[in-house]
Scaffold this active site. Structure first.
Site, PDB file in Angstrom:
ATOM      1  N   ASN A 205       0.852  -1.182   0.000  1.00  0.00           N
ATOM      2  CA  ASN A 205       0.000   0.000   0.000  1.00  0.00           C
ATOM      3  C   ASN A 205       0.894   1.239   0.000  1.00  0.00           C
ATOM      4  O   ASN A 205       2.121   1.143   0.022  1.00  0.00           O
ATOM      5  CB  ASN A 205      -0.973  -0.010   1.179  1.00  0.00           C
ATOM      6  N   ARG A 206       0.294   2.407  -0.037  1.00  0.00           N
ATOM      7  CA  ARG A 206       1.080   3.641  -0.157  1.00  0.00           C
ATOM      8  C   ARG A 206       2.040   3.812   1.029  1.00  0.00           C
ATOM      9  O   ARG A 206       3.208   4.159   0.836  1.00  0.00           O
ATOM     10  CB  ARG A 206       0.149   4.848  -0.248  1.00  0.00           C
ATOM     11  N   ARG A 207       1.562   3.560   2.236  1.00  0.00           N
ATOM     12  CA  ARG A 207       2.408   3.718   3.419  1.00  0.00           C
ATOM     13  C   ARG A 207       3.604   2.771   3.358  1.00  0.00           C
ATOM     14  O   ARG A 207       4.737   3.162   3.669  1.00  0.00           O
ATOM     15  CB  ARG A 207       1.582   3.469   4.675  1.00  0.00           C
ATOM     16  N   GLU A 208       3.354   1.527   2.958  1.00  0.00           N
ATOM     17  CA  GLU A 208       4.440   0.544   2.851  1.00  0.00           C
ATOM     18  C   GLU A 208       5.425   0.927   1.751  1.00  0.00           C
ATOM     19  O   GLU A 208       6.644   0.740   1.898  1.00  0.00           O
ATOM     20  CB  GLU A 208       3.858  -0.843   2.595  1.00  0.00           C
ATOM     21  N   ASP A 275      -5.403  -8.474   1.290  1.00  0.00           N
ATOM     22  CA  ASP A 275      -5.589  -9.898   0.988  1.00  0.00           C
ATOM     23  C   ASP A 275      -6.474 -10.073  -0.238  1.00  0.00           C
ATOM     24  O   ASP A 275      -6.222 -10.929  -1.091  1.00  0.00           O
ATOM     25  CB  ASP A 275      -6.240 -10.616   2.175  1.00  0.00           C
TER      26      ASP A 275
END
Length: 488
Positions: A205-208, A275
């Site tokens: 995701n964006r944060r990751e 998921d």
């Protein structure tokens, strides 16, 4: 992507053979009411009314794949405890092969307890182990992967950093996939994505993605730079970055970036959305979809999933319906009973109140329209059960209906107040009501509550009957009589 193509894809997904490797969890949900404050401390008191266990972590990936129609094997390690046994039994009920789930008496099976009231998660309680596998258990897992992973169409790594996906397990997976060019898709965790070097695609995701690249993502330009850093470091062919309400972006070495906007939906819970994306991508690729088309499928599926509370799966019927609605085709409202039952169950999971009414609706007139508009105001969705031609003939005689069932269904589906139309063959809608279990059963004001078919059934599970007034002097019979009087 249209309705016919998506239906064809789901036919191919049924032959897909997928391997999921990763951290398994048991998700416990305590649903209740929070209407009091504790006298012991300034906290809410939750009166639990329902308890539910679901497959979580990599188990949710498995659950999503099974729901989409794929054959699935899961490889993981759980504790030799009650929670581990519960996971094995849950997989067995879903028809998932569990030969590669290894028991480790030194580990604790992960269990996350979520307390939910008024559609809001109040608190989460985690009981889990985060230590890497022992050398002996890692060897057993790696040996199984080396011997068996080459026989699958696609391999998914679901990393929750609970210790199963050690460097050795990841390395064994990538080595086993390489000879047959089997796609390896990874939902990554942590900041060092180089541990997945050799994988086909990552889905951060964006944060990751920010954490892994060291670049703050605040616009498309910074997003592209972050993606370039990750792809270069990991040696990826493809990277899919999910961007919450902004959709997702697919980066490939051989193509320009593709930014896929999200479908506007009310978001209840993002638990397990990653998921769902991973499972949808894998299913699409196993069915022979191009990467961009598989990403579009994942985007649609994730949009449906986040409108549900908790880690949830998405049925093919829901996806097909979403694709049909996106093409603005009123005929997409017309469903058969089995498909509609799945869609209605999903709508209920989103907290929607379902209104059901039924009738012949031969020669649609203003009285019908007013009645249906009033019925629609009783809840969030209006389902219309339409008597088939044979059913109408038995009820009203051989000269009826004047308009065939398909024409009647198409006309009714064009009304904004109607969400779904379903044709039934029986003389009464009782079996249809039993299949859909609406919250509200609406009938015309010329009925008494006692005379409404399905009243006892609906009231038995907490629903209710509502009588809706008709417009005086408006009926199909009156129209027929006026036509005969004027033109006979």
């Amino acid at each position: 992507m249209d309705r016919k193509s998506i239906e064809s894809i789901f036919n191919r997904i049924r032959t897909a053979n997928c391997l999921v490797i990763g951290d398994l969890m048991l998700d416990e949900y305590l649903w209740g009411k929070a209407e009091r404050i504790s006298p012991e401390a300034p906290v809410q008191v939750v009166d639990v009314v329902r308890e539910e266990m679901r497959l979580g972590g990599a188990g949710n990936v498995v659950n999503n794949l099974v729901e989409l129609g794929a054959e699935v094997t899961v490889c993981s390690v759980v504790g030799d405890d009650d929670n581990g046994q519960a996971l094995l039994e849950a997989f067995g009920r879903r028809g998932v092969a569990t030969d590669a789930i290894f028991l480790d008496a030194t580990r604790r099976t992960s269990r996350k307890t979520r307390v939910v009231a008024a559609h809001q998660q109040i608190v989460r309680i985690d009981r889990e182990s985060r230590v890497p596998l022992s050398a002996e258990v890692e060897r057993r897992v790696s040996d199984w992967i080396t011997a068996n992973a080459g026989g699958f169409d696609v391999i998914l790594l679901s990393d929750y950093q609970k210790g199963v996906l050690t460097p050795g397990v990841i390395s064994a997976t990538l080595a086993a996939a390489r000879p047959g060019a089997i796609p390896v898709l990874v939902d990554p965790k942590g900041t060092d994505f180089s541990r997945y070097s050799g994988a086909t695609l990552l889905t951060p995701n964006r944060r990751e993605a920010e954490a892994a690249s060291g670049i703050a993502i605040h616009d498309i330009e910074s997003l592209v730079r972050a993606a370039g850093v990750i792809m270069e470091r990991v040696g990826l062919e493809h990277l899919l970055i999910t961007r919450s309400e902004e959709g997702m972006s697919l980066f490939s070495r051989s193509a320009a970036p593709m930014h896929i906007p999200t479908v506007a939906r009310e978001v209840f819970d993002v638990s397990g959305a990653g998921d769902t994306v991973l499972a949808s991508l894998a299913a699409g690729m196993a069915a022979g979809m191009e990467m961009i088309e598989a990403a579009r499928l994942a985007n649609i599926t994730a949009g449906i999933a986040v409108a549900k509370l908790g880690t949830s799966t998405v049925a093919p019927a829901e996806i097909i319906n979403a694709v049909a609605l996106a093409h603005s085709d009123s005929d997409s409202k017309i469903k058969n009973r089995d498909v509609l039952a799945v869609l209605i169950e999903a709508e209920k999971a989103r907290g929607k109140r379902i209104v059901f009414t039924n009738g012949c609706f031969d020669l649609l007139h203003a009285g019908h329209v007013k009645y249906l508009q009033k019925a629609r105001t009783l809840g969030d969705l209006l389902v219309l059960g339409l008597n088939s031609d044979a059913s109408v003939r038995r009820l009203k005689g051989e000269k009826r209906p004047l308009i065939g069932e398909q024409e009647r269904a198409h006309i009714l589906a064009a009304l904004d107040c109607i969400d779904y139309v379903v044709i039934f063959e029986e003389d009464t809608p009782l079996e249809l009501i039993a299949a859909l279990k609406p919250h509200i059963l609406a009938k015309g004001g010329d009925y008494t509550p006692e005379g409404v078919v399905g009243r006892e059934l609906v009231e038995s599970y907490g629903g209710r009957v509502e009588l809706v007034s008709f417009v005086d002097g408006k009926s199909t019979t009156n129209i027929i009589e006026r036509v005969l009087e004027r033109y006979s």
